[in-house]
Scaffold this motif. Structure first.
Motif, mmCIF file in Angstrom:
data_model
loop_
_atom_site.group_PDB
_atom_site.id
_atom_site.type_symbol
_atom_site.label_atom_id
_atom_site.label_comp_id
_atom_site.label_asym_id
_atom_site.label_seq_id
_atom_site.Cartn_x
_atom_site.Cartn_y
_atom_site.Cartn_z
ATOM 1 N N ARG A 1 0.844 -1.203 0.000
ATOM 2 C CA ARG A 1 0.000 0.000 0.000
ATOM 3 C C ARG A 1 0.868 1.237 0.000
ATOM 4 N NH1 ARG A 1 -5.170 -1.093 1.943
ATOM 5 N NH2 ARG A 1 -5.422 -3.244 2.597
ATOM 6 N N LEU A 2 0.276 2.299 -0.528
ATOM 7 C CA LEU A 2 0.935 3.596 -0.441
ATOM 8 C C LEU A 2 0.597 4.175 0.920
ATOM 9 C CD1 LEU A 2 2.428 5.946 -1.901
ATOM 10 C CD2 LEU A 2 0.186 6.781 -2.553
ATOM 11 N N VAL A 3 1.603 4.291 1.794
ATOM 12 C CA VAL A 3 1.268 4.738 3.143
ATOM 13 C C VAL A 3 1.486 6.234 3.350
ATOM 14 C CG1 VAL A 3 1.540 2.511 4.269
ATOM 15 C CG2 VAL A 3 3.539 3.974 3.958
ATOM 16 N N GLU A 4 2.403 6.819 2.567
ATOM 17 C CA GLU A 4 2.630 8.248 2.720
ATOM 18 C C GLU A 4 3.042 8.817 1.387
ATOM 19 O OE1 GLU A 4 5.716 9.017 5.567
ATOM 20 O OE2 GLU A 4 4.530 8.215 7.214
ATOM 21 N N GLN A 5 2.691 10.059 1.131
ATOM 22 C CA GLN A 5 3.276 10.744 -0.011
ATOM 23 C C GLN A 5 3.318 12.241 0.244
ATOM 24 O OE1 GLN A 5 1.159 11.064 -3.692
ATOM 25 N NE2 GLN A 5 -0.754 10.310 -2.804
ATOM 26 N N GLY A 6 4.282 12.895 -0.384
ATOM 27 C CA GLY A 6 4.439 14.332 -0.185
ATOM 28 C C GLY A 6 5.886 14.697 -0.419
ATOM 29 N N ALA B 1 5.274 9.204 9.763
ATOM 30 C CA ALA B 1 6.046 8.318 10.628
ATOM 31 C C ALA B 1 6.850 7.327 9.800
ATOM 32 C CB ALA B 1 5.104 7.580 11.574
ATOM 33 N N ALA B 2 6.264 6.904 8.673
ATOM 34 C CA ALA B 2 6.867 5.811 7.910
ATOM 35 C C ALA B 2 8.241 6.191 7.365
ATOM 36 C CB ALA B 2 5.938 5.394 6.774
ATOM 37 N N ARG C 1 10.236 8.578 8.287
ATOM 38 C CA ARG C 1 11.198 8.794 9.370
ATOM 39 C C ARG C 1 11.748 7.474 9.882
ATOM 40 N NH1 ARG C 1 8.922 12.646 13.796
ATOM 41 N NH2 ARG C 1 7.018 12.010 12.776
ATOM 42 N N GLY C 2 10.827 6.497 9.998
ATOM 43 C CA GLY C 2 11.249 5.168 10.454
ATOM 44 C C GLY C 2 12.262 4.552 9.507
ATOM 45 N N LEU C 3 11.992 4.682 8.225
ATOM 46 C CA LEU C 3 12.891 4.089 7.229
ATOM 47 C C LEU C 3 14.263 4.738 7.261
ATOM 48 C CD1 LEU C 3 10.449 3.751 4.209
ATOM 49 C CD2 LEU C 3 11.617 1.873 5.368
ATOM 50 N N VAL C 4 14.253 6.080 7.356
ATOM 51 C CA VAL C 4 15.524 6.780 7.367
ATOM 52 C C VAL C 4 16.307 6.429 8.629
ATOM 53 C CG1 VAL C 4 16.612 9.057 7.443
ATOM 54 C CG2 VAL C 4 14.690 8.647 5.905
ATOM 55 N N ALA C 5 15.576 6.341 9.747
ATOM 56 C CA ALA C 5 16.245 6.013 11.015
ATOM 57 C C ALA C 5 16.862 4.625 10.959
ATOM 58 C CB ALA C 5 15.242 6.108 12.155
#
Lengths: 879, 150
Positions: free
Chosen positions: A855-860, A870-871, A873-877
């Motif tokens: 699913r597409l959880v975030e975009q922008g 949150a998504a 940021r989580g990935l980058v972290a």
């Protein structure tokens, strides 16, 4: 595609089949006459009484009559032969054309297979289907109609003949045919099933074989070869069982046929004999019927054989065809049709996914994904592996077809666009980009070869004839030798402009140094490129100049016609040139008659044989007790492991004999050894100064006596000429790097690079490097180089949408960033979609899509998501 | 210098002294003769080791980086071997070696060195013996040092 072989035959060759049949029937009367005539010759011409005989209204005496009839007989033989020849050639041609058509159609279908299908069928299965499995069908197709009609017609004629003699016996003759007609297909059915099984098992066998080859490193690294042997043996065993059962059944059918065929005469003798004894049937009639029955059995047998062949062909055809009709096959028109014009996508347009879902093998990879972005945006797609980001990229590249939902590009349905649009206005490069076994240049230009644009030079019309023949078999008429490169699409004028553009791109993608190195090892033809050869000669002079500097002294030993080069092999010192072709290759020198004559004239053959003996002794001493599998052997020894034992044997014989007493091939073996000696490297001390002097003498004799037919086999070293036989590097160097100087080759390489740059030659050498072969699957290049070449291939065609799916994941960080910069610069103002394996790189993109669990959880924008999402940021972290 | 002379040099090196001449010849033949000019560097401290060098002719100095710049810690002459530690264990070079005069060396690559060891266990035994000697000597020095301090 026709479902059955007869469907295929009639669809594409009905007219030819009818023609073939007519010619076959037309041959009949002549065949009949040629069988009839001998009887006339014997009965009327040889044994005849009433002469003059009459023929065609003319009267003949016995001898002229005999001559005439024999002449007609000879003529008939010729006519029959001509018919047979014509029919066979026609059949052959028809079969070959149909086979060509079938193979082409199958290949064409492979090119349209949906990509996920290749996860289910392997190369190992598909390849033998197109290459070997359909092969016998060609032969069958020629016979498909004419053979049964011909044999059946013969059978009917003979049957009619018997029927006229005696209806009762006629019926008796065919009384068992219904039984055969019932039994044989029944038995055959089981054989057919087995044949199907055999086909499937053989496919698995080739699949297994292909798998073992591609997985050879794993098999060896895990000592799994015996496991694989067992698996292979098991399959072979299965094939053996199937084939053996087929044999048994086939021969049983044959046995039954023969038995039934003999059963009929049994009835003839019994019933016919009874009738003759009773006086109801004349003896002559019985004999005639028996003879006719014998004639009948031949076509009957042929018919049964044909039936078996037909079944065989039918099964093969159906088994192949069913593999080439996977669901989701791309519409043929989308690949074949060429639109009037391929216009770029409007940069103010949009790409949108509308509720796109994708299911593969029951697993939902994408679920209801919707998003929109502009055609001049840079979009990063991030997310965990398998979260759907790869599927989005592949659907956008139209490599996967969504299960539901729509993808719109600039207002059009992506999946209705022809490949001529998607393949030219869009570009995709994945993680393991494929290169083909062609030059690097051709690999890059692949993205510009859509249609033949300029026909090849063809003075004799051969290409046109080939194209016409191709059309007869339903193949494409596009000529592979034409110039396919669409220069305009790359924004250049011609091939020279292309070379400049390629050099520019190689530089931007960090490939220029590597291709330069390849170019140094490449060769050019000075006749075709005199200006470059001239400048490379300048480089030679310039290098010589720089080498005379005291810091560089002793790095290179130049070739000098009057001096022995300590850093070259004895062979090079003798030839003083580069071999062209096999004649003077270093391994063939000892066997060359001319070289032997030169050595004898100078009187050093015995001396070299002696040197060979000394070398052989050292080799045996050094390597004799080494394990022959050792790599040390390959690297350091003059001789291979097998040759060493031969040398040992020769040395043993030399304990008793002198060198002169050896066999010629043994002497050649010894003579071959010193040719490879490099005094400065090998330090064996077997070539003393006196010998060197004599070699120089031999060098002069070699050049002076060289017969005309060998002139083309060598290109002599000549300080003032560019050698077509040597690499660019060797041409510039014109000498040998001295062995044993610290960092010698590296320092010489740097010096050459300095000279090349000073003379502005680098670009030309890179262009030569572009012609180096990439190897099978690009195997001569590293994985990183392959990825970069694939990226250049995409960028060159200036796509409106560039899709990069983790294509730089194998590169180091420095290279990644440089390539990111280059791609940004090259796609300025156009759409770049990048599936990132490092989410932090998304900062540089206009828009970020985050995919998770399909699913597409975030975009922008990155900034927005960094704040609110949150998504990401989580990935980058987690990076 | 020919192969036989190189074999003579190798025999004088303790590490190789007990190895049969024919094996030494193989070692000499398969290794590369490299010539350095005065001031050339054989290898630098911190580089990964890829070869050991046997000095045949000429002198070299061993330098170690310190807070006060390079310090010369040893001098090497003919028949010395240098750099063998870094090819036995994968550690960076512990010192820089520079030619003091024009220098003739035999370069034994790491690959070749290991191949010889696997092929001829007696070389491995000799190396063990040599290393044990060195360890013994170091321990002895340490013991003396400790005693003096204590």
């Amino acid at each position: 595609m026709s479902k059955t072989i007869y469907g295929f035959v009639f669809r594409y060759s009905a007219r030819q089949q009818v023609l073939l049949l007519l010619v076959t029937l037309a041959a009949f009367p002549f065949l009949y006459l040629s069988l009839e005539l001998p009887k006339t010759i014997i009965n009327r011409a040889i044994n005849g009484q009433d002469f003059p005989a009459e023929l065609l209204g003319m009267e003949f005496d016995q001898i002229p009559y005999l001559v005439l009839l024999c002449g007609i007989f000879l003529l008939l033989v010729l006519i029959n032969g001509a018919f047979k020849f014509t029919i066979n050639v026609w059949k052959g041609r028809l079969g070959e054309r149909m086979l060509r058509r079938l193979r082409y159609e199958l290949y064409s279908r492979v090119l349209r297979f949906p990509l996920p299908h290749f996860k289910r069928v392997s190369q190992g299965e598909i390849i033998p289907m197109i290459t070997s499995e359909v092969e016998p069908l060609g032969g069958f197709i020629g016979d498909a109609v004419a053979q049964p009609v011909f044999q059946g017609g013969q059978l009917l004629t003979i049957f009619a003949f018997i029927l006229v003699q005696d209806p009762f016996l006629g019926l008796a003759a065919i009384s068992l045919y219904p039984l055969q007609g019932y039994l044989i297909p029944k038995l055959q059915r089981r054989v057919n099933d087995l044949a199907k099984q055999r086909v499937r098992t053989v496919r698995r066998l080739s699949d297994r074989l292909g798998e073992s080859i591609s997985g050879i490193a794993e098999i060896r690294a895990h000592d799994a070869s015996n496991f694989h042997r067992a698996g292979f043996a098991d399959l072979l065993g299965r094939i053996y069982e199937i084939r053996f059962e087929i044999y048994q059944r086939k021969f049983f059918i044959k046995f039954l046929n023969n038995f039934l065929a003999q059963l009929t005469p049994f009835f003839f003798y019994l019933i016919g004999g009874y009738l003759v004894i009773r006086g109801d049937l004349s003896f002559g009639a019985l004999v005639a019927v028996l003879a006719a029955y014998k004639d009948m059995s031949a076509p009957w047998k042929e018919l049964l054989l044909f039936y078996q062949q037909k079944e065989d062909a039918r099964i093969k055809y159906e088994q192949v065809i069913e593999q080439f009709e996977p669901p989701g096959l791309l519409d043929e028109r989308l690949q074949l049709e060429e639109p009037e014009a391929v216009t770029p996508f409007d940069p103010s347009g949009e790409v949108s996914f509308v509720n796109v879902s994708y299911v593969e093998d029951g697993a939902t990879l994408l679920e209801g994904v919707s998003f929109t972005f502009g055609l001049s945006e840079r979009v990063a797609i991030v997310g965990p592996g398998g979260g759907g980001k790869e599927a989005v990229a592949m659907i956008l590249a139209r490599l996967l077809q969504p299960t539901s939902g729509r993808v719109m590009v600039a207002g059009e349905d992506l999946f209705q666009l022809p490949e001529a649009v998607t393949g030219r206005r869009m570009a995709y490069v994945g993680q393991g980009a494929q290169l083909f076994a062609a030059s690097i240049r051709d690999n890059i230009l692949l993205g510009l070869k859509h249609r033949p644009l300029r026909p090849p030079a063809d003075e004799r019309g051969e290409r046109a004839a080939r194209a016409a023949e191709a059309a007869l078999a339903g193949n494409t008429a596009d000529d592979i030798l034409a110039d396919w490169v669409d220069y305009a699409a790359a924004g250049v004028e011609d091939s020279q402009g292309m070379s400049r553009r390629l050099v520019e791109l190689l530089h931007a993608f960090d490939l220029d140094r590597e291709v330069y190195e390849l170019g140094l090892r490449g060769v050019i033809d000075p006749a075709a490129n005199p200006a470059l050869a001239e400048r490379l000669l300048q480089a030679r002079c310039e290098l010589r100049e720089r080498l005379s500097h005291p810091d560089m002294a002793g790095l290179v030993e130049p070739f000098d016609a009057e001096r022995y080069n300590e850093n070259a092999t004895l062979a090079e010192n003798l030839l003083f040139g580069s071999p062209v072709g096999p004649e003077f290759e270093i391994d063939n020198l000892a066997g060359s008659d001319y070289v032997r004559a030169v050595l004898e004239k100078v009187g050093i053959r015995e001396r070299l044989l002696e040197a060979g003996r000394e070398i052989a002794e050292v080799m045996v001493e050094l390597f004799g007790d080494l394990d022959p599998d050792q790599e040390i052997f390959e690297r350091y020894s003059f001789v291979g492991a097998e040759d060493l034992s031969e040398l040992q044997a020769i040395l043993a014989r030399l304990n008793r004999l002198s060198i002169a007493e050896l066999e010629e091939h043994e002497r050649a073996r010894l003579l071959a050894l010193p040719f490879k000696m490099i005094p400065a490297r090998h330090r064996l001390g077997v070539i003393d100064d006196a010998l060197k002097e004599r070699i120089l003498e031999a060098r002069r004799v070699f050049a002076a006596d060289l017969p005309p037919h060998l002139r083309g086999s060598i290109e002599f070293f000549d300080a003032g000429r560019y050698s077509a036989a040597a690499s660019i590097q060797d041409n510039i160097l014109f000498g040998k790097v001295v062995h044993g100087t610290a960092q010698g080759p590296a320092r010489v390489g740097e010096l050459i690079a300095e000279v090349v740059d000073a003379l502005g030659l680098r670009e030309d050498i890179i262009v030569v490097g572009l012609d180096s072969n990439a190897g099978i699957g690009g195997g001569r290049l590293s994985a990183g180089q392959r990825q970069k070449i694939a990226l250049v291939r995409c960028v060159l065609k200036r796509p409106d949408i560039m899709i990069v799916d983790q294509a730089t994941a194998t590169l180091d960080n420095g290279a990644r960033n440089r390539i990111l910069d280059s791609l940004f610069a090259e796609t300025e103002g156009r759409c770049l979609v990048w599936v990132l394996d490092q989410p932090s790189q998304a900062q540089r993109f206009d828009r970020v899509l985050v995919m998770q669990d399909g699913r597409l959880v975030e975009q922008g924008t990155y900034a927005e998501l960094e704040q609110a999402g949150a998504a990401l940021r989580g990935l980058v972290a987690a990076e | 210098m020919s192969l036989n002379e190189e074999v003579e040099v190798l025999r004088k090196i303790p590490l190789f002294s007990r190895i049969e001449p024919s094996k030494l010849k193989l070692l000499a033949f398969t290794s590369e003769r490299v010539i350095f000019k005065r001031g050339d560097v054989l290898f630098r401290q911190g580089d990964m080791g890829d070869a050991a060098y046997i000095l045949i002719e000429g002198d070299a100095e061993v330098l170690v980086n310190s807070s006060r710049g390079e310090i010369r810690v040893a001098r090497l002459g003919a028949n010395d071997i240098v750099g063998e530690i870094a090819i036995l264990v994968d550690i960076p070079r512990t010192a820089t070696v520079r030619a003091e005069t024009d220098l003739v060396t035999l370069r034994i690559s790491k690959e070749l060195f290991f191949r010889l060891i696997t092929e001829f266990p007696q070389i491995a035994v000799e190396i063990m013996r040599e290393l044990a000697h060195r360890l013994e000597a170091t321990t002895e020095q340490l013991r003396i040092a400790m005693t003096e301090r204590g």
